[in-house]
Design an enzyme around this catalytic site. Structure first.
Site, PDB file in Angstrom:
ATOM      1  N   PRO A  62      27.414  81.718  53.232  1.00  0.00           N
ATOM      2  CA  PRO A  62      26.619  82.609  53.196  1.00  0.00           C
ATOM      3  C   PRO A  62      25.347  82.587  52.417  1.00  0.00           C
ATOM      4  O   PRO A  62      24.458  83.474  52.461  1.00  0.00           O
ATOM      5  CB  PRO A  62      27.455  84.066  53.186  1.00  0.00           C
ATOM      6  CG  PRO A  62      28.602  83.537  52.450  1.00  0.00           C
ATOM      7  CD  PRO A  62      28.822  82.174  52.806  1.00  0.00           C
ATOM      8  N   LYS A  63      25.636  82.019  51.344  1.00  0.00           N
ATOM      9  CA  LYS A  63      24.625  81.915  50.291  1.00  0.00           C
ATOM     10  C   LYS A  63      24.024  80.468  49.956  1.00  0.00           C
ATOM     11  O   LYS A  63      23.551  80.297  48.804  1.00  0.00           O
ATOM     12  CB  LYS A  63      25.109  82.429  49.002  1.00  0.00           C
ATOM     13  CG  LYS A  63      25.498  83.864  48.926  1.00  0.00           C
ATOM     14  CD  LYS A  63      25.922  84.504  47.585  1.00  0.00           C
ATOM     15  CE  LYS A  63      26.444  85.716  47.668  1.00  0.00           C
ATOM     16  NZ  LYS A  63      26.855  86.436  46.328  1.00  0.00           N
ATOM     17  N   ASN A  64      23.904  79.982  51.015  1.00  0.00           N
ATOM     18  CA  ASN A  64      23.500  78.447  51.074  1.00  0.00           C
ATOM     19  C   ASN A  64      21.972  78.416  51.554  1.00  0.00           C
ATOM     20  O   ASN A  64      21.698  78.826  52.818  1.00  0.00           O
ATOM     21  CB  ASN A  64      24.240  77.512  52.073  1.00  0.00           C
ATOM     22  CG  ASN A  64      23.834  76.205  52.046  1.00  0.00           C
ATOM     23  OD1 ASN A  64      22.398  75.870  52.238  1.00  0.00           O
ATOM     24  ND2 ASN A  64      24.803  75.368  51.737  1.00  0.00           N
ATOM     25  N   ASP A  76      28.680  91.287  51.937  1.00  0.00           N
ATOM     26  CA  ASP A  76      28.019  91.078  50.728  1.00  0.00           C
ATOM     27  C   ASP A  76      26.617  91.949  50.795  1.00  0.00           C
ATOM     28  O   ASP A  76      25.676  91.170  51.263  1.00  0.00           O
ATOM     29  CB  ASP A  76      27.940  89.560  50.242  1.00  0.00           C
ATOM     30  CG  ASP A  76      27.352  89.809  48.897  1.00  0.00           C
ATOM     31  OD1 ASP A  76      27.083  90.727  48.421  1.00  0.00           O
ATOM     32  OD2 ASP A  76      27.482  88.535  48.074  1.00  0.00           O
TER      33      ASP A  76
END
Length: 202
Positions: A154-156, A192
């Site tokens: 999810p944080k790419n 998040d």
């Protein structure tokens, strides 16, 4: 807790029980098996092609299995052919497109941060270049694919950039709605709420 506007259903979603939306990642051995299978098919498709390790001019080599290095070199050759065909106004063969999508999917499962592989997929799908769409299902599948990858990483940044390109293109063609992207990012925030990439995309 972040108070999302009720216009997008944010409060309602946050009242729901937290869900485990993360994608079940493939086992490494399954990923490499898929890559190897694609490489064998590519050998049949282009038997004259040979792997040439280029380590002489490399400043710093990346430790990766040979299958990964062979796969990325094939994609570089394929994207050269895409560019050549574009100049000649000749479409890429369907088999090469299908093999390219399969092989690049395997390479991204192994390393989702490889921007060049994402760029290759956009070149295959002619994102931003089509005036009309003959295969809507193909583009919808690509959005589903990048959604699954977003859930596992999810944080790419590379994944979110690819999603933005695909979603924007589909919206331009009236095949997707901005509200669907708002719903997707709200889902990400359930896991998040500080995900900078999701906020930027939103």
């Amino acid at each position: 807790m972040i108070a999302f506007s009720t216009q997008y259903g944010g409060r309602k979603l946050f009242k729901k029980k937290k869900i485990n939306w993360k994608k079940k990642t493939q086992k490494k051995e399954d990923v490499w098996a898929e890559i190897d299978a694609c490489l064998k098919e590519w050998e049949e498709f282009e038997p004259e092609w040979k792997y040439e390790p280029n380590i002489r001019d490399t400043v710093c080599t990346i430790a990766a299995p040979q299958g990964y290095n062979i796969g990325t070199q094939i994609l570089r050759k394929s994207i050269e052919r895409i560019q050549e065909n574009k100049l000649k106004n000749v479409p890429l063969s369907k088999r090469e497109r299908d093999l390219g999508l399969r092989l690049s999917a395997g390479l991204l499962e192994a390393n989702a941060a490889n921007y060049s592989v994402w760029q290759y997929r956009r070149a295959l799908l002619e994102i931003g270049e089509r005036k009309e769409v003959t295969d809507v299902e193909e583009l919808q599948k690509e959005l589903e694919f990048v959604s699954e990858m977003s859930r596992s990483s999810p944080k790419n940044y590379q994944i979110w950039h690819h999603r933005q390109q695909i979603a924007s293109f589909l919206i331009t063609l009236s095949l997707h709605k901005p509200s669907q992207e708002l719903d997707f990012t709200t889902e990400i925030f359930l896991e998040d709420a500080k995900n900078y990439h999701a906020w930027t995309h939103r």
